[in-house]
Design an enzyme around this catalytic site. Structure first.
Site, PDB file in Angstrom:
ATOM      1  CB  CYS A   1      -6.607   2.958  -1.377  1.00 51.63           C
ATOM      2  SG  CYS A   1      -5.143   3.596  -0.538  1.00 51.63           S
TER       3      CYS A   1
ATOM      4  CB  SER B   1      -6.706   3.709   4.652  1.00 56.68           C
ATOM      5  OG  SER B   1      -6.676   3.592   3.246  1.00 56.68           O
TER       6      SER B   1
ATOM      7  CE  LYS C   1      -2.835   7.622  -1.306  1.00 55.65           C
ATOM      8  NZ  LYS C   1      -2.849   7.128   0.080  1.00 55.65           N
TER       9      LYS C   1
ATOM     10  NE  ARG D   1      -5.995  -1.020  -1.526  1.00 57.19           N
ATOM     11  CZ  ARG D   1      -5.016  -1.744  -0.984  1.00 57.19           C
ATOM     12  NH1 ARG D   1      -5.201  -3.041  -0.773  1.00 57.19           N
ATOM     13  NH2 ARG D   1      -3.877  -1.195  -0.640  1.00 57.19           N
TER      14      ARG D   1
ATOM     15  CE  LYS E   1      -6.234   0.420   2.045  1.00 55.22           C
ATOM     16  NZ  LYS E   1      -5.390   1.607   1.804  1.00 55.22           N
TER      17      LYS E   1
ATOM     18  CG  HIS F   1      -1.804   4.205   3.732  1.00 59.52           C
ATOM     19  ND1 HIS F   1      -2.126   4.989   4.817  1.00 59.52           N
ATOM     20  CD2 HIS F   1      -2.630   4.591   2.721  1.00 59.52           C
ATOM     21  CE1 HIS F   1      -3.098   5.818   4.478  1.00 59.52           C
ATOM     22  NE2 HIS F   1      -3.428   5.604   3.196  1.00 59.52           N
TER      23      HIS F   1
ATOM     24  CG  HIS G   1      -9.899   1.191   1.148  1.00 60.94           C
ATOM     25  ND1 HIS G   1      -8.880   2.111   1.062  1.00 60.94           N
ATOM     26  CD2 HIS G   1     -10.990   1.897   1.553  1.00 60.94           C
ATOM     27  CE1 HIS G   1      -9.318   3.314   1.393  1.00 60.94           C
ATOM     28  NE2 HIS G   1     -10.603   3.211   1.691  1.00 60.94           N
TER      29      HIS G   1
ATOM     30  CG  ASP H   1      -2.409   0.824  -2.990  1.00 64.91           C
ATOM     31  OD1 ASP H   1      -1.211   1.171  -2.892  1.00 64.91           O
ATOM     32  OD2 ASP H   1      -3.297   1.255  -2.223  1.00 64.91           O
ATOM     33  CG  ASN H   2      -1.855   4.280  -4.387  1.00 65.46           C
ATOM     34  OD1 ASN H   2      -2.948   3.907  -3.941  1.00 65.46           O
ATOM     35  ND2 ASN H   2      -0.904   4.766  -3.592  1.00 65.46           N
TER      36      ASN H   2
ATOM     37  CG  ASP I   1      -2.006   1.032   1.180  1.00 65.96           C
ATOM     38  OD1 ASP I   1      -1.963   1.899   0.293  1.00 65.96           O
ATOM     39  OD2 ASP I   1      -2.911   0.979   2.025  1.00 65.96           O
ATOM     40  CG  ASP I   2      -0.022   4.885   0.044  1.00 69.78           C
ATOM     41  OD1 ASP I   2      -0.856   4.540  -0.804  1.00 69.78           O
ATOM     42  OD2 ASP I   2      -0.263   5.736   0.921  1.00 69.78           O
TER      43      ASP I   2
END
Length: 484
Positions: free
Chosen positions: A93, A175, A328, A97, A150, A255, A152, A307-308, A53-54
């Site tokens: 996010c 998150s 992001k 996803r 996660k 994240h 989301h 994810d990003n 994540d991130d």
């Protein structure tokens, strides 16, 4: 007791060797060559997707970071394929996803919004039941399925993983910075909060840890969350070793807020962010070891990506996009191009792959591998990457469409990317370009040199691709806007 600081030093040396050998090996294997005696994956291969994540494009040592040590991921890249033009479906996010789960641009399912960028704890909706997920495809083929980490895509029961094809779920449903007990009234106040000491206290974030549909811990102890996700993943592999399985392991980190276990906290030269990434790397190593110990490595496809791009506004608590522009929240390359590694030793042809691929392609690739038909009652956005993974062929993907919310901002065809609209990740003002900005991403991955004036014919070609895309676009009802 092991001294993780010393182990990390040893692993760092190992990683350096692996990076060098990876470069040498991959340069010698462009096009992908394997022994004719090797056999293809048997029926019903296992699948593991590890989703950070991130995490930024430049946050792994195998992707160029000088002080974050990721020896297990580096070895994974050495033994498998390291993709350098791999994209996600969105730069934040929730829509990203949704794209992975459905094999579709999130705007088609309504999981991208012009009003709200992601789902929140007070959101009313989630991923619609009519959407077909990659887990449901696997279930149709008789697979055991598990989601860990996660989600989301909706925290209410009808939107949780157990309602979308997963047999079980263990994780935080959104998150890890949500359910913040410190009130703030604006994004400016939110970012100001990250300068406070309260961000270091797990009790500041009253996020729930769930097992299936029940909350089992609140607030979740985020110091141990990576460790516990890993233990759950290894347990699932051990329990399902005699049947085909699909495992989705989606870390809440890196994240913010950043938390690491005692074994890793304070061990990375990169600081806390490095501690967190290095613990995720260690987690990857444990998952791969579990596959090896159960004799499953050669029959399991493992994919690692994120994810990003990195949340650059978080400064040293955010990551790096390396040489890519921005991060992001943006439709510049740093927001949507991610590190991606495919691994199945002896099966996936090792090499560095510069062809285009996306997380949406996993749906199509995995479905085809288990002989489950791709849905024909809706537009799908994935292509089959199996010829690249196993046969050394070129990817059939030649384009990429970059959305911010429900609006198309940019498009790539081949090496060239046109920006029709540009906007800072969290800036209020979007700039529409009468003549789109144009970049040759093979020559200029940092998107520094606008070549639009010299190449009107290339812009015309991209415009035509965009027209065809728009003509086939039916946007789903906005699932993110309803809150409160």
């Amino acid at each position: 007791m092991f001294n993780f600081k010393n182990i990390n030093k040893i692993l760092w040396v190992t990683a350096g060797f692996l990076v060098v050998t990876t470069v040498c090996s991959c340069q010698g294997n462009q096009g992908g060559q394997t022994d004719d005696a090797e056999v293809s994956l048997r029926d019903n291969p296992n699948f593991v997707i590890i989703f950070a994540d991130d995490l930024g494009y430049g946050d792994l040592s195998s992707y160029g970071h000088p002080t974050i040590r990721t020896p297990y991921l580096d070895q994974m890249a050495h033994e498998g394929q390291k993709w350098t033009n791999f994209y996600v479906g969105a730069s934040v996010c929730t829509p990203s996803r949704a794209a992975l789960m459905t094999g579709r641009l999130p705007v088609r399912s309504g999981m991208a919004s012009s009003e709200v960028r992601v789902l929140f704890p007070d959101s009313h909706n989630g991923l619609p039941q009519k959407e077909v997920t990659i887990a449901e495809q696997m279930k149709e083929a008789g697979y055991a399925t598990a989601a860990i980490g996660k989600w989301h895509l909706g925290h209410k029961e009808e939107y949780l993983p157990t309602s979308h094809g997963f047999d079980s779920y263990f994780g935080i449903p959104y998150s890890n910075d949500m359910d913040n007990v410190v009130p703030f009234r604006s994004m400016g106040g939110y970012f100001e909060f990250w300068k406070s000491e309260e961000r270091k206290d797990i009790n500041t974030f009253n996020v729930p840890l769930m097992r299936d549909t029940e909350i089992v811990e609140r607030p979740a102890d985020q110091h141990t969350i990576t460790k516990r996700y890993t233990e759950e993943a290894v347990k699932f592999i051990n329990e399902k070793k005699d049947e085909p399985f699909f495992l989705y392991l989606a870390h809440n980190l890196p994240h913010v807020p950043l938390f690491a276990s005692k074994e890793f906290e304070g061990t990375s030269p990169r600081g806390l962010y490095g501690d967190v990434v290095e613990e995720i790397d260690h987690s990857v190593g444990q998952v791969l070891d579990a596959l090896k110990q159960n004799g499953l490595a050669e029959n399991t496809i493992v994919v690692f990506t994120s994810d990003n791009g990195p949340w650059l506004i978080m400064n040293e608590e955010g990551g790096s996009a390396g040489l890519l522009r921005n991060g992001k929240g943006s439709t510049w390359e740093g927001g949507m191009r991610e590190p991606c590694i495919f691994w199945a030793p002896g099966r996936i042809k090792p090499g560095i792959v510069a062809d285009l691929g996306t997380t949406m392609d996993l749906f199509t690739t995995f479905s085809n591998m288990v002989n489950v038909p791709i849905p024909t009652d809706r537009v799908m956005d994935g292509v089959d990457l199996a010829p690249v993974l196993f046969e050394g062929q070129k990817s059939s993907r030649n384009d990429m469409f970059y959305y911010r919310g429900d609006k198309l901002y940019a498009a790539r065809v081949g090496d060239y990317k046109a920006h029709y609209i540009t906007q800072d990740p969290y800036g209020p003002d979007a700039v529409e370009h009468e003549t789109p900005l144009l970049f040759n991403l093979s020559v200029d991955p940092s998107e520094k040199y606008d070549i639009s004036k010299e190449n009107p014919e290339i812009i015309a070609k991209i415009n035509e691709a965009v027209k065809i895309h728009n003509d086939n676009m039916v946007k789903g009802p906005d699932q993110l806007k309803d809150r409160g």
